[in-house]
Design a protein around this motif. Sequence first.
Motif, short mmCIF file in Angstrom:
data_model
loop_
_atom_site.label_atom_id
_atom_site.label_comp_id
_atom_site.label_asym_id
_atom_site.label_seq_id
_atom_site.Cartn_x
_atom_site.Cartn_y
_atom_site.Cartn_z
N LEU A 90 68.37 -1.00 -40.36
CA LEU A 90 68.46 0.30 -39.71
C LEU A 90 67.08 0.74 -39.22
O LEU A 90 66.11 0.67 -39.97
CB LEU A 90 69.00 1.35 -40.69
N LEU A 91 67.02 1.19 -37.97
CA LEU A 91 65.78 1.70 -37.41
C LEU A 91 66.08 2.88 -36.51
O LEU A 91 67.23 3.13 -36.14
CB LEU A 91 65.04 0.61 -36.63
N GLY A 92 65.03 3.60 -36.16
CA GLY A 92 65.15 4.71 -35.23
C GLY A 92 64.63 4.32 -33.87
O GLY A 92 64.25 3.17 -33.63
N HIS A 93 64.61 5.28 -32.97
CA HIS A 93 64.10 5.02 -31.62
C HIS A 93 62.57 5.05 -31.62
O HIS A 93 61.93 5.95 -31.06
CB HIS A 93 64.65 6.05 -30.63
N PHE A 94 62.00 4.05 -32.28
CA PHE A 94 60.56 3.85 -32.27
C PHE A 94 60.22 2.90 -31.12
O PHE A 94 60.96 1.95 -30.84
CB PHE A 94 60.08 3.22 -33.58
N PHE A 95 59.10 3.14 -30.48
CA PHE A 95 58.67 2.23 -29.41
C PHE A 95 58.11 0.95 -30.00
O PHE A 95 57.34 0.99 -30.95
CB PHE A 95 57.61 2.91 -28.55
N LEU A 114 73.85 -9.66 -35.16
CA LEU A 114 74.65 -8.71 -34.40
C LEU A 114 73.83 -7.49 -34.04
O LEU A 114 73.17 -6.90 -34.89
CB LEU A 114 75.87 -8.28 -35.22
N LEU A 115 73.88 -7.11 -32.78
CA LEU A 115 73.20 -5.90 -32.31
C LEU A 115 74.24 -4.87 -31.94
O LEU A 115 75.01 -5.05 -30.99
CB LEU A 115 72.31 -6.22 -31.10
N VAL A 116 74.29 -3.79 -32.70
CA VAL A 116 75.20 -2.69 -32.40
C VAL A 116 74.50 -1.77 -31.41
O VAL A 116 73.42 -1.26 -31.68
CB VAL A 116 75.59 -1.92 -33.68
N TYR A 117 75.13 -1.57 -30.26
CA TYR A 117 74.46 -0.82 -29.19
C TYR A 117 75.37 0.26 -28.64
O TYR A 117 76.59 0.21 -28.76
CB TYR A 117 74.03 -1.78 -28.06
N LEU A 162 70.86 -2.01 -36.23
CA LEU A 162 71.45 -0.75 -35.77
C LEU A 162 70.36 0.30 -35.56
O LEU A 162 69.59 0.59 -36.48
CB LEU A 162 72.45 -0.20 -36.80
N VAL A 163 70.30 0.84 -34.34
CA VAL A 163 69.46 2.01 -34.09
C VAL A 163 70.28 3.21 -34.54
O VAL A 163 71.22 3.62 -33.85
CB VAL A 163 69.06 2.11 -32.61
N SER A 164 69.96 3.73 -35.71
CA SER A 164 70.88 4.62 -36.43
C SER A 164 70.59 6.11 -36.28
O SER A 164 71.10 6.91 -37.05
CB SER A 164 70.86 4.24 -37.93
N PHE A 203 65.45 -0.95 -44.13
CA PHE A 203 64.93 -0.02 -43.14
C PHE A 203 63.78 -0.68 -42.38
O PHE A 203 63.01 -1.46 -42.96
CB PHE A 203 64.42 1.26 -43.81
N CYS A 204 63.66 -0.35 -41.10
CA CYS A 204 62.62 -0.95 -40.26
C CYS A 204 61.82 0.14 -39.53
O CYS A 204 62.40 1.02 -38.89
CB CYS A 204 63.26 -1.90 -39.25
N ASN A 205 60.51 0.05 -39.64
CA ASN A 205 59.61 0.92 -38.89
C ASN A 205 58.84 0.05 -37.90
O ASN A 205 58.36 -1.02 -38.25
CB ASN A 205 58.63 1.63 -39.82
#
Length: 275
Positions: A90-95, A114-117, A162-164, A203-205
């Motif tokens: 899980l990650l956010g909209h980080f550049f 798998l990329l959930v988009y 997943l960009v969650s 979690f991913c930053n």
Amino acid sequence: MISDLAAFTLEKVVKYRRTIILNNLEIAFPEKTLAERKQICHKFYYLLTDNFIETIKLFTLPRRRIRHHFQVDLSILEELKKEGKSFNVLLGHFFNWEFANLAFSEKFDCENLLLVYMPIKNQAINRVFQNLRSRFGSKLISAHTYGHDFQPYRRKHFAQLLVSDQNPGGPEYANWVPFFGKNAPFVNGPEKSARFYNTAIVFCNIFPERRGYYKAELTLLTKNARELQSGELIVEFVKFLEASIRKNPANYLWSHRRYKHEFKEEIHGKLLLKK
């Protein structure tokens, strides 16, 4: 040079979503002065246009250049794979989140990555991004048809990205959590999927080390999502999201209208976490 010109145009001439960006920053960082928030806003525009230019370049960027420009230690994921454990990242909209997808699919050997988009409304542009996101083997799953698209993988080992922090389509069905002190809705799909398949949660930053060079840091939350209480996953993710943003305030998609919906208990139920 192209990105610099685009950033100047968006910030000074077009003033692209400037009011929304500054309003979001005022909510997130009330302790900062207006001048400090404007400086974050200024840096944001340059990261935004860098993201756009880099994404265009990603269609043809060689593998070796991707490895050179995006660093990530995948040992957590490799260990989960050895254990035969499926997992959600899980990650956010980080550049730059598009860079991250290609870097993960290029570096991590997984048959079912798998990329959930979230599909783009314009079908032509949506097909272009589908081609980009699947360039190194990622298999795409639309958030709109997740139940159907996921069926081929439900009994297999899989890894999901997943960009969650997406805005939910129906806020009345969302998870509501204080985000920088103000109630905001978050999609509940990532938690429902994780608990149903009892996946591990990572979690991913992502953040730029310098311009054009990125690093991702992975944090294991749990190896068994069912061990978490209902709502706990999204609460922990929002805490992680906020902490990551505080480290790099400009490195987040502040042009999103995160607070466009107001929380109403009679409609939305109860908060997962009090302010």
